[in-house]
Design a protein around this motif. Structure first.
Motif, PDB file in Angstrom:
ATOM      1  N   ARG A 241       0.832  -1.208   0.000  1.00  0.00           N
ATOM      2  CA  ARG A 241       0.000   0.000   0.000  1.00  0.00           C
ATOM      3  C   ARG A 241       0.868   1.260   0.000  1.00  0.00           C
ATOM      4  N   LEU A 242       1.938   1.238   0.800  1.00  0.00           N
ATOM      5  CA  LEU A 242       2.819   2.403   0.840  1.00  0.00           C
ATOM      6  C   LEU A 242       3.472   2.640  -0.520  1.00  0.00           C
ATOM      7  N   TYR A 243       3.677   1.566  -1.260  1.00  0.00           N
ATOM      8  CA  TYR A 243       4.310   1.694  -2.572  1.00  0.00           C
ATOM      9  C   TYR A 243       3.432   2.500  -3.524  1.00  0.00           C
ATOM     10  N   GLN A 244       2.150   2.623  -3.225  1.00  0.00           N
ATOM     11  CA  GLN A 244       1.248   3.393  -4.083  1.00  0.00           C
ATOM     12  C   GLN A 244       1.503   4.899  -3.959  1.00  0.00           C
ATOM     13  N   ASN A 245       2.130   5.312  -2.856  1.00  0.00           N
ATOM     14  CA  ASN A 245       2.403   6.733  -2.664  1.00  0.00           C
ATOM     15  C   ASN A 245       3.545   7.190  -3.560  1.00  0.00           C
ATOM     16  N   ARG A 246       3.567   8.470  -3.836  1.00  0.00           N
ATOM     17  CA  ARG A 246       4.685   9.062  -4.563  1.00  0.00           C
ATOM     18  C   ARG A 246       5.207  10.218  -3.736  1.00  0.00           C
ATOM     19  N   TYR A 247       6.462  10.602  -3.988  1.00  0.00           N
ATOM     20  CA  TYR A 247       7.074  11.672  -3.214  1.00  0.00           C
ATOM     21  C   TYR A 247       7.802  12.619  -4.148  1.00  0.00           C
ATOM     22  N   LEU A 248       7.482  13.899  -4.051  1.00  0.00           N
ATOM     23  CA  LEU A 248       8.152  14.900  -4.866  1.00  0.00           C
ATOM     24  C   LEU A 248       9.202  15.598  -4.017  1.00  0.00           C
ATOM     25  N   VAL A 249      10.468  15.381  -4.346  1.00  0.00           N
ATOM     26  CA  VAL A 249      11.586  15.890  -3.552  1.00  0.00           C
ATOM     27  C   VAL A 249      11.778  17.389  -3.795  1.00  0.00           C
ATOM     28  N   ASP A 250      11.908  18.151  -2.728  1.00  0.00           N
ATOM     29  CA  ASP A 250      12.257  19.566  -2.799  1.00  0.00           C
ATOM     30  C   ASP A 250      13.767  19.641  -2.566  1.00  0.00           C
ATOM     31  N   ALA A 251      14.509  19.509  -3.636  1.00  0.00           N
ATOM     32  CA  ALA A 251      15.970  19.339  -3.544  1.00  0.00           C
ATOM     33  C   ALA A 251      16.622  20.461  -2.746  1.00  0.00           C
ATOM     34  N   GLY A 252      17.424  20.071  -1.768  1.00  0.00           N
ATOM     35  CA  GLY A 252      18.178  21.035  -0.973  1.00  0.00           C
ATOM     36  C   GLY A 252      17.364  21.732   0.097  1.00  0.00           C
ATOM     37  N   ARG A 253      16.081  21.393   0.227  1.00  0.00           N
ATOM     38  CA  ARG A 253      15.240  22.042   1.244  1.00  0.00           C
ATOM     39  C   ARG A 253      14.452  20.994   2.024  1.00  0.00           C
ATOM     40  N   PRO A 254      15.133  20.194   2.828  1.00  0.00           N
ATOM     41  CA  PRO A 254      14.412  19.192   3.625  1.00  0.00           C
ATOM     42  C   PRO A 254      13.478  19.876   4.615  1.00  0.00           C
ATOM     43  N   HIS A 255      12.283  19.324   4.769  1.00  0.00           N
ATOM     44  CA  HIS A 255      11.306  19.966   5.657  1.00  0.00           C
ATOM     45  C   HIS A 255      11.461  19.531   7.114  1.00  0.00           C
ATOM     46  N   ILE A 256      12.321  18.563   7.356  1.00  0.00           N
ATOM     47  CA  ILE A 256      12.649  18.158   8.723  1.00  0.00           C
ATOM     48  C   ILE A 256      14.166  18.129   8.830  1.00  0.00           C
ATOM     49  N   ARG A 257      14.681  18.680   9.920  1.00  0.00           N
ATOM     50  CA  ARG A 257      16.125  18.656  10.152  1.00  0.00           C
ATOM     51  C   ARG A 257      16.407  18.138  11.555  1.00  0.00           C
ATOM     52  N   VAL A 258      17.441  17.324  11.677  1.00  0.00           N
ATOM     53  CA  VAL A 258      17.911  16.881  12.983  1.00  0.00           C
ATOM     54  C   VAL A 258      18.943  17.896  13.447  1.00  0.00           C
ATOM     55  N   ARG A 259      18.737  18.423  14.628  1.00  0.00           N
ATOM     56  CA  ARG A 259      19.693  19.409  15.140  1.00  0.00           C
ATOM     57  C   ARG A 259      21.027  18.722  15.444  1.00  0.00           C
ATOM     58  N   PRO A 260      22.144  19.425  15.206  1.00  0.00           N
ATOM     59  CA  PRO A 260      23.459  18.821  15.432  1.00  0.00           C
ATOM     60  C   PRO A 260      23.588  18.300  16.864  1.00  0.00           C
ATOM     61  N   HIS A 261      24.191  17.141  17.017  1.00  0.00           N
ATOM     62  CA  HIS A 261      24.372  16.539  18.339  1.00  0.00           C
ATOM     63  C   HIS A 261      25.620  15.659  18.315  1.00  0.00           C
ATOM     64  N   GLN A 262      26.198  15.481  19.508  1.00  0.00           N
ATOM     65  CA  GLN A 262      27.358  14.583  19.643  1.00  0.00           C
ATOM     66  C   GLN A 262      26.887  13.148  19.772  1.00  0.00           C
ATOM     67  N   SER A 263      25.978  12.941  20.706  1.00  0.00           N
ATOM     68  CA  SER A 263      25.377  11.614  20.866  1.00  0.00           C
ATOM     69  C   SER A 263      23.866  11.810  20.927  1.00  0.00           C
ATOM     70  N   PRO A 264      23.112  10.915  20.324  1.00  0.00           N
ATOM     71  CA  PRO A 264      21.665  11.113  20.223  1.00  0.00           C
ATOM     72  C   PRO A 264      20.941  10.853  21.543  1.00  0.00           C
ATOM     73  N   SER A 265      19.865  11.592  21.738  1.00  0.00           N
ATOM     74  CA  SER A 265      19.000  11.345  22.893  1.00  0.00           C
ATOM     75  C   SER A 265      18.247  10.035  22.671  1.00  0.00           C
ATOM     76  N   ALA A 266      17.649   9.542  23.733  1.00  0.00           N
ATOM     77  CA  ALA A 266      16.854   8.312  23.628  1.00  0.00           C
ATOM     78  C   ALA A 266      15.700   8.507  22.653  1.00  0.00           C
ATOM     79  N   ASN A 267      15.104   9.692  22.667  1.00  0.00           N
ATOM     80  CA  ASN A 267      13.983   9.945  21.756  1.00  0.00           C
ATOM     81  C   ASN A 267      14.445   9.941  20.296  1.00  0.00           C
ATOM     82  N   LEU A 268      15.606  10.535  20.037  1.00  0.00           N
ATOM     83  CA  LEU A 268      16.108  10.526  18.660  1.00  0.00           C
ATOM     84  C   LEU A 268      16.373   9.094  18.206  1.00  0.00           C
ATOM     85  N   LEU A 269      16.972   8.310  19.061  1.00  0.00           N
ATOM     86  CA  LEU A 269      17.232   6.913  18.704  1.00  0.00           C
ATOM     87  C   LEU A 269      15.930   6.164  18.443  1.00  0.00           C
TER      88      LEU A 269
END
Ligand code: SF4
Length: 97
Positions: A11-39
């Motif tokens: 079912r997921l394969y039916q979806n399509r995704y249009l990439v906005d090159a160079g402008r990701p809408h989600i970013r992970v903030r820089p970190h040394q080691s990930p929090s439990a939630n990030l993991l």
């Protein structure tokens, strides 16, 4: 004979995704080691957008993101990620077939 239910991957394969090159809408903030939630995002994101890189840090590839908001609920408030919807016309295109 046709199976009565389609697999979720099919079912997921039916979806399509249009990439906005160079402008990701989600970013992970820089970190040394990930929090439990990030993991946790590496396990609970339904599109498997989050991965641990070779340095042990969590990174995201937004291609395929379904905008479900799971990562937003878990990690935006504590500052682990910056989350926004894609610009108009970009992102997931849901199919119902
Ligand atoms: S919004 Fe949902 S699909 Fe998109 S990256 Fe977050 S958890 Fe994954």
């Amino acid at each position: 004979m046709r199976a009565p239910f389609a697999r979720i991957e099919d079912r997921l394969y039916q979806n399509r995704y249009l990439v906005d090159a160079g402008r990701p809408h989600i970013r992970v903030r820089p970190h040394q080691s990930p929090s439990a939630n990030l993991l946790a995002l590496t396990r609970i994101c339904p599109a498997k957008c989050y991965q641990v890189n070779e340095n042990g840090q969590v990174e995201i590839t937004v291609d395929g993101c379904m905008e479900c908001g799971t990562c937003r609920i878990l990690c935006e408030a504590n500052g682990d990620i910056d989350w926004s919807y894609p610009r108009g016309g970009f992102g997931v295109l849901f199919k119902f077939g």
